[in-house]
Structures are given as C-alpha cells and as structure tokens.
Scaffold this motif. Sequence first.
Motif, PDB file in Angstrom:
ATOM      1  N   GLY A   1     -25.810  21.341  62.260  1.00 51.13           N
ATOM      2  CA  GLY A   1     -26.598  21.354  60.876  1.00 51.13           C
ATOM      3  C   GLY A   1     -25.982  21.438  59.803  1.00 51.13           C
ATOM      4  N   LEU A   2     -26.487  21.856  58.743  1.00 54.15           N
ATOM      5  CA  LEU A   2     -26.126  22.250  57.239  1.00 54.15           C
ATOM      6  C   LEU A   2     -24.987  23.567  57.425  1.00 54.15           C
ATOM      7  CD1 LEU A   2     -25.578  21.433  54.360  1.00 54.15           C
ATOM      8  CD2 LEU A   2     -27.723  22.957  53.856  1.00 54.15           C
ATOM      9  N   LEU A   3     -23.910  23.389  57.183  1.00 54.07           N
ATOM     10  CA  LEU A   3     -23.046  24.665  57.327  1.00 54.07           C
ATOM     11  C   LEU A   3     -23.215  25.584  55.901  1.00 54.07           C
ATOM     12  CD1 LEU A   3     -20.828  26.553  58.426  1.00 54.07           C
ATOM     13  CD2 LEU A   3     -19.029  25.154  57.422  1.00 54.07           C
ATOM     14  N   THR A   4     -22.995  24.936  54.762  1.00 52.55           N
ATOM     15  CA  THR A   4     -23.022  25.402  53.545  1.00 52.55           C
ATOM     16  C   THR A   4     -23.254  24.063  52.288  1.00 52.55           C
ATOM     17  OG1 THR A   4     -22.205  27.046  52.032  1.00 52.55           O
ATOM     18  CG2 THR A   4     -20.724  25.806  52.810  1.00 52.55           C
ATOM     19  N   ILE A   5     -23.591  24.574  51.049  1.00 48.94           N
ATOM     20  CA  ILE A   5     -23.461  23.722  49.972  1.00 48.94           C
ATOM     21  C   ILE A   5     -22.329  24.256  48.923  1.00 48.94           C
ATOM     22  CG2 ILE A   5     -24.866  22.383  48.074  1.00 48.94           C
ATOM     23  CD1 ILE A   5     -27.324  22.873  49.848  1.00 48.94           C
ATOM     24  N   LEU A   6     -21.607  23.259  48.677  1.00 43.75           N
ATOM     25  CA  LEU A   6     -20.613  23.936  47.960  1.00 43.75           C
ATOM     26  C   LEU A   6     -20.822  23.476  46.516  1.00 43.75           C
ATOM     27  CD1 LEU A   6     -17.319  22.907  50.085  1.00 43.75           C
ATOM     28  CD2 LEU A   6     -18.358  25.142  49.562  1.00 43.75           C
ATOM     29  N   ASP A   7     -20.605  24.044  45.308  1.00 40.44           N
ATOM     30  CA  ASP A   7     -20.550  23.934  44.001  1.00 40.44           C
ATOM     31  C   ASP A   7     -19.275  23.416  43.662  1.00 40.44           C
ATOM     32  OD1 ASP A   7     -23.162  25.051  43.798  1.00 40.44           O
ATOM     33  OD2 ASP A   7     -22.438  27.014  43.511  1.00 40.44           O
ATOM     34  N   LEU A   8     -19.234  22.308  42.976  1.00 40.83           N
ATOM     35  CA  LEU A   8     -17.937  21.738  42.637  1.00 40.83           C
ATOM     36  C   LEU A   8     -17.399  21.832  40.792  1.00 40.83           C
ATOM     37  CD1 LEU A   8     -18.327  18.514  44.196  1.00 40.83           C
ATOM     38  CD2 LEU A   8     -17.264  20.216  45.148  1.00 40.83           C
ATOM     39  N   ALA A   9     -16.225  22.240  40.756  1.00 39.19           N
ATOM     40  CA  ALA A   9     -15.838  22.357  39.573  1.00 39.19           C
ATOM     41  C   ALA A   9     -15.863  20.871  38.899  1.00 39.19           C
ATOM     42  CB  ALA A   9     -14.375  22.915  39.325  1.00 39.19           C
ATOM     43  N   PRO A  10     -16.213  20.690  37.607  1.00 35.31           N
ATOM     44  CA  PRO A  10     -16.077  19.259  36.946  1.00 35.31           C
ATOM     45  C   PRO A  10     -15.040  18.662  37.321  1.00 35.31           C
ATOM     46  CG  PRO A  10     -16.994  21.007  35.306  1.00 35.31           C
ATOM     47  CD  PRO A  10     -16.359  21.574  36.375  1.00 35.31           C
ATOM     48  N   TYR A  11     -14.925  17.261  37.669  1.00 37.09           N
ATOM     49  CA  TYR A  11     -13.689  16.495  37.859  1.00 37.09           C
ATOM     50  C   TYR A  11     -13.772  15.523  36.672  1.00 37.09           C
ATOM     51  CZ  TYR A  11     -17.367  14.424  40.477  1.00 37.09           C
ATOM     52  OH  TYR A  11     -18.490  13.891  41.017  1.00 37.09           O
ATOM     53  N   SER A  12     -12.704  15.097  36.342  1.00 35.80           N
ATOM     54  CA  SER A  12     -12.550  14.103  35.074  1.00 35.80           C
ATOM     55  C   SER A  12     -12.605  12.599  35.474  1.00 35.80           C
ATOM     56  CB  SER A  12     -11.364  14.603  34.348  1.00 35.80           C
ATOM     57  OG  SER A  12     -10.263  14.382  34.942  1.00 35.80           O
ATOM     58  N   SER A  13     -12.317  12.195  36.566  1.00 35.14           N
ATOM     59  CA  SER A  13     -12.073  10.864  36.946  1.00 35.14           C
ATOM     60  C   SER A  13     -12.752  10.638  38.518  1.00 35.14           C
ATOM     61  CB  SER A  13     -10.852  10.491  37.065  1.00 35.14           C
ATOM     62  OG  SER A  13      -9.850  11.167  37.744  1.00 35.14           O
ATOM     63  N   ALA A  14     -12.927   9.316  38.674  1.00 31.64           N
ATOM     64  CA  ALA A  14     -13.483   9.136  40.174  1.00 31.64           C
ATOM     65  C   ALA A  14     -12.556   9.634  41.123  1.00 31.64           C
ATOM     66  CB  ALA A  14     -13.651   7.683  40.073  1.00 31.64           C
ATOM     67  N   SER A  15     -13.328  10.393  41.967  1.00 34.87           N
ATOM     68  CA  SER A  15     -12.498  11.373  42.986  1.00 34.87           C
ATOM     69  C   SER A  15     -13.121  11.344  44.316  1.00 34.87           C
ATOM     70  CB  SER A  15     -12.768  13.012  42.481  1.00 34.87           C
ATOM     71  OG  SER A  15     -12.128  12.969  41.494  1.00 34.87           O
ATOM     72  N   THR A  16     -12.288  11.678  45.379  1.00 35.38           N
ATOM     73  CA  THR A  16     -12.738  11.485  46.632  1.00 35.38           C
ATOM     74  C   THR A  16     -12.314  12.741  47.369  1.00 35.38           C
ATOM     75  OG1 THR A  16     -12.175   9.377  46.842  1.00 35.38           O
ATOM     76  CG2 THR A  16     -12.386  10.565  49.169  1.00 35.38           C
ATOM     77  N   ALA A  17     -13.524  13.599  47.950  1.00 33.06           N
ATOM     78  CA  ALA A  17     -13.294  14.881  48.465  1.00 33.06           C
ATOM     79  C   ALA A  17     -12.963  14.622  49.884  1.00 33.06           C
ATOM     80  CB  ALA A  17     -14.668  15.737  48.288  1.00 33.06           C
ATOM     81  N   CYS A  18     -11.948  15.379  50.547  1.00 30.59           N
ATOM     82  CA  CYS A  18     -11.831  15.041  51.883  1.00 30.59           C
ATOM     83  C   CYS A  18     -11.295  16.528  52.561  1.00 30.59           C
ATOM     84  CB  CYS A  18     -10.362  14.425  52.232  1.00 30.59           C
ATOM     85  SG  CYS A  18     -10.235  12.524  51.567  1.00 30.59           S
ATOM     86  N   LEU A  19     -12.201  16.554  53.622  1.00 28.29           N
ATOM     87  CA  LEU A  19     -12.185  17.809  54.106  1.00 28.29           C
ATOM     88  C   LEU A  19     -11.116  17.765  55.153  1.00 28.29           C
ATOM     89  CD1 LEU A  19     -15.322  19.546  55.645  1.00 28.29           C
ATOM     90  CD2 LEU A  19     -12.944  20.047  56.730  1.00 28.29           C
ATOM     91  N   SER A  20     -10.078  18.825  54.930  1.00 31.26           N
ATOM     92  CA  SER A  20      -8.689  19.030  55.477  1.00 31.26           C
ATOM     93  C   SER A  20      -8.269  20.336  55.766  1.00 31.26           C
ATOM     94  CB  SER A  20      -7.821  18.130  54.744  1.00 31.26           C
ATOM     95  OG  SER A  20      -7.442  18.622  53.575  1.00 31.26           O
ATOM     96  N   SER A  21      -7.454  20.627  56.544  1.00 27.78           N
ATOM     97  CA  SER A  21      -6.630  22.033  56.873  1.00 27.78           C
ATOM     98  C   SER A  21      -7.562  22.867  57.406  1.00 27.78           C
ATOM     99  CB  SER A  21      -6.092  22.598  55.368  1.00 27.78           C
ATOM    100  OG  SER A  21      -4.956  21.514  55.146  1.00 27.78           O
ATOM    101  N   LEU A  22      -8.373  22.468  58.266  1.00 31.79           N
ATOM    102  CA  LEU A  22      -9.555  22.994  58.737  1.00 31.79           C
ATOM    103  C   LEU A  22      -9.096  23.941  60.116  1.00 31.79           C
ATOM    104  CD1 LEU A  22     -12.559  23.630  59.166  1.00 31.79           C
ATOM    105  CD2 LEU A  22     -12.593  21.643  60.917  1.00 31.79           C
ATOM    106  N   THR A  23      -9.546  25.655  59.758  1.00 30.98           N
ATOM    107  CA  THR A  23      -9.300  26.445  60.949  1.00 30.98           C
ATOM    108  C   THR A  23     -10.797  26.954  61.231  1.00 30.98           C
ATOM    109  OG1 THR A  23      -7.050  26.833  59.800  1.00 30.98           O
ATOM    110  CG2 THR A  23      -8.106  28.408  61.473  1.00 30.98           C
ATOM    111  N   VAL A  24     -11.050  27.170  62.439  1.00 28.29           N
ATOM    112  CA  VAL A  24     -12.224  27.830  62.808  1.00 28.29           C
ATOM    113  C   VAL A  24     -12.010  28.916  63.819  1.00 28.29           C
ATOM    114  CG1 VAL A  24     -14.579  27.533  64.071  1.00 28.29           C
ATOM    115  CG2 VAL A  24     -13.631  25.698  62.307  1.00 28.29           C
TER     116      VAL A  24
END
Length: 188
Positions: A102-125
């Motif tokens: 399901g849905l883990l959480t909703i993240l609020d993003l800081a303004p980004y100034s140009s076209a960006s790609t968010a990539c989920l990485s460096s995951l530890t559980v």
Amino acid sequence: DCAGECGGDAVDVGCGCGESATSCLSNVFTLGDATLNSIEVHYSSSVDFAGFQFDLGDVTAVGASGGAAGEAGFLVSAGPAAIVGISLPGGSGSGVISAGEGLLTILDLAPYSSASTACLSSLTVSDSAGNAIEFSSESCVDLPCEDLDSDLTCDHADDCFGVVDECGVCAGNGIADGACDCDGNTLD
C-alpha cells in the motif's frame, strides 16, 4: 485440504499450502504519483518492518505524512540527505508496518528549478530489533515541470515568471547593445 489432512482447513492462496497471501509478496519500495509539491511512496512487504531510510537523488523532501507510516505512529524525518522513518516506543500506532502492500507515506518536495527525476535509492529497511531486511527499490519518476516562459526554470520555483531582458532583469527593458545600456543610461 492442500496438506492432505482429512477435514483440515489449510488452503493454498497461491503462496504455498497454509501460507498467507502476504508471504509471497516482493519486498520493494516504489515511487507513485507525483505533483509539483509531493510524491507518493508505496511498499510491498512479505514481513513486518519497523524502520526505513532512503533518498530521492537530486530531489529534496522537506516533510512526510500519511500512509501506513502515519497509521503505525512512525516518526518520519525528511531532508536533503535522506528520508528516515522509525518507530518510537510508546508512540501512537502499532509501531510496525504489517506485511502487505500500500501507500507508505506522501513526501512534500522542496521546489525544484528544472525538470527533475526522483529516484528512490540507498534503501535500508529494518525489523523491530534493528536487523536489516532485504528490500529493493526499483523506481524513478519524472516530476512535472511547467515552464510557460521557456526560461528553463519550472514555473512553481521561478523567481522571475516572464521575459528576462538582455541585461538579465526580469521583465526589464534594458537592451545591452541598443538604446539603453544595462545601467539604464542613455547611450550617446
């Protein structure tokens, strides 16, 4: 039943005889829908977990809310280095996120100034004892970026929404090699 017991109640729901439906889920975090200001993080897990940490690459999260982390009473901290979610003893909620998806959480993003790609990485559980659980993160999401004035800055983060003159002034009337110089003086 599926175990061969006469009158037994063991069933195979697709994960093996007598196994729960969650036991064959993949352990993975993925990114979901993104807006100009937020992005969803989803999970799939075959086991309960009590902590997580990851980053979004060049995109900065500044807050988090809702989802299974919120329901379980997790403290979720978001910043430029990482997003960290932990279960606090005595907090509200169960303190663990149960196996499932399901849905883990909703993240609020800081303004980004140009076209960006968010990539989920460096995951530890981790589990409730702090032991690492093997998870994967297989997700990148293109973030929306409207640039109506074509200045290569997303409008939601644009300090100057409009035409920038040759002097670099937003909506200015300076013309570097014409009637006015960039200081606004008349040229002889």
